[in-house]
Design a protein around this motif. Structure first.
Motif, short mmCIF file in Angstrom:
data_model
loop_
_atom_site.label_atom_id
_atom_site.label_comp_id
_atom_site.label_asym_id
_atom_site.label_seq_id
_atom_site.Cartn_x
_atom_site.Cartn_y
_atom_site.Cartn_z
N VAL A 242 54.61 59.52 41.94
CA VAL A 242 53.91 58.29 41.57
C VAL A 242 54.76 57.54 40.56
O VAL A 242 55.73 58.05 40.02
CB VAL A 242 52.52 58.58 40.97
CG1 VAL A 242 51.64 59.28 41.98
CG2 VAL A 242 52.64 59.41 39.69
N SER B 112 54.84 53.64 46.78
CA SER B 112 53.58 53.42 47.48
C SER B 112 53.70 53.99 48.88
O SER B 112 54.78 54.37 49.33
CB SER B 112 53.25 51.92 47.54
OG SER B 112 54.26 51.23 48.26
N ILE C 109 50.07 57.21 48.26
CA ILE C 109 50.21 56.60 46.94
C ILE C 109 49.89 55.11 47.02
O ILE C 109 50.33 54.42 47.94
CB ILE C 109 51.65 56.79 46.40
CG1 ILE C 109 52.04 58.27 46.42
CG2 ILE C 109 51.78 56.21 45.00
CD1 ILE C 109 51.17 59.15 45.57
N SER C 110 49.10 54.63 46.04
CA SER C 110 48.76 53.21 46.01
C SER C 110 48.80 52.72 44.57
O SER C 110 49.05 53.49 43.63
CB SER C 110 47.37 52.98 46.61
OG SER C 110 46.37 53.50 45.75
N THR D 109 44.59 57.34 43.24
CA THR D 109 45.78 58.11 43.59
C THR D 109 45.79 59.44 42.85
O THR D 109 46.15 60.48 43.42
CB THR D 109 47.06 57.32 43.27
OG1 THR D 109 47.06 56.11 44.02
CG2 THR D 109 48.30 58.13 43.62
N ASP E 209 43.50 61.75 44.62
CA ASP E 209 44.07 62.19 45.89
C ASP E 209 45.16 63.25 45.67
O ASP E 209 45.26 64.22 46.44
CB ASP E 209 44.66 61.00 46.65
CG ASP E 209 43.59 60.05 47.15
OD1 ASP E 209 42.42 60.46 47.20
OD2 ASP E 209 43.93 58.89 47.48
#
Length: 284
Positions: free
Chosen positions: A177, A182, A217-218, A224, A227
């Motif tokens: 991250v 992303s 990934i966002s 995130t 997640d």
């Protein structure tokens, strides 16, 4: 045959190997045994310091800082050099005595700040929930942020010398991250478990796995983080279940493969005819 003189360098190498392979929870016993064999405290303490520090770092040894509620870990990811480490959660650095396994000279430590600190804080929050739910009271989890890289380290142990059993779980995850990342990314991990049972024998389990899983990934930091920890939870659960299943069937497969089920004659012993066998005569 004349006695062979072993050099000090060779003595240090042998002693260091013993120290670096000490089972979890039994470092002091191994150290004292090596001390008796070496019979040279100066050589042991001055030349084997590197092996002792490497052992603590590799084992993710937990350490308590004065005035800080939660323990932190001794790892490669928070090593500042010259025997100093830092705790991301409390933002403090400290001097670590590898022999005594104690922290001292606690000082403020500046974190990376900015977006990196937001990512680290979100991951740490979810990590705390995960460790509290799935690990024993001895479980410690820390997310380290360094040079834009995020690493999650988890350590948990059960030391029961009265029951002749000690064990440690370690896992580490490189979390993909941060700025500019992303979409689907690879989450690289390593899971290690080591158990030593030594009542009327000496049995050790050492397992090492390096999983590679995909995570989404966002820009949503909190989502995130959830997640990522969910993916870690699933992978570690699979690993634990696989070990349990392996040991459940081991008595019917692995252990039986270690010995011949029939003698070389390919026939079972007829115990009713033992007196007629030569061995029966010799037993008389």
């Amino acid at each position: 045959m004349a006695d062979v003189e072993i050099s000090d360098a060779e003595k240090v190498r042998i002693a260091s190997d013993f120290i670096k392979h000490a089972p979890p929870g039994e470092f002091n016993e191994v150290f004292n045994s090596v001390r008796m064999l070496l019979k040279n405290d100066h050589l042991l303490k001055d030349k084997c310091v590197e092996a002792i520090s490497q052992y603590n770092v590799n084992q993710f040894v937990p350490v308590k800082l004065e005035g800080v509620e939660k323990q932190t870990l001794i790892t490669p990811y928070n090593d500042l050099g010259n025997g100093r480490f830092y705790d991301e959660v409390s933002r403090k650095s400290f001097k670590y005595d590898h022999m005594r396994k104690e922290a001292s000279d606690v000082q403020p430590h500046q974190s990376e700040g900015g977006i990196n600190e937001q990512w680290r804080a979100a991951l740490q929050k979810e990590l705390d929930h995960y460790v509290d739910e799935h690990y024993s009271k001895s479980g410690v989890g820390v997310c380290f942020a360094r040079n834009g890289s995020f690493n999650i380290c988890i350590e948990s142990h059960q030391f029961q010398p009265k029951n002749f059993c000690n064990g440690r779980w370690r896992s580490e995850w490189n979390v993909p991250v941060g700025e500019g990342k992303s979409g689907s990314q690879e989450l690289k991990g390593r899971i290690l478990s080591q158990v030593h049972y030594y009542e009327d024998g000496n049995v050790q389990l050492f397992s090492d796995k390096e999983p590679l899983i995909k995570v989404q990934i966002s820009a949503d930091i909190e989502k995130t983080a959830k997640d990522v920890l969910h993916a870690i939870c699933d992978e570690e659960a699979k690993y634990q279940n696989a070990i349990q299943e392996n040991y459940a069937c081991m008595s019917d497969t692995t252990f039986k493969a270690l010995r011949r089920q029939l003698p070389v004659t390919r026939a079972k012993m007829d115990w009713n005819k033992v007196p007629t066998y030569r061995i029966g005569q010799e037993m008389k």
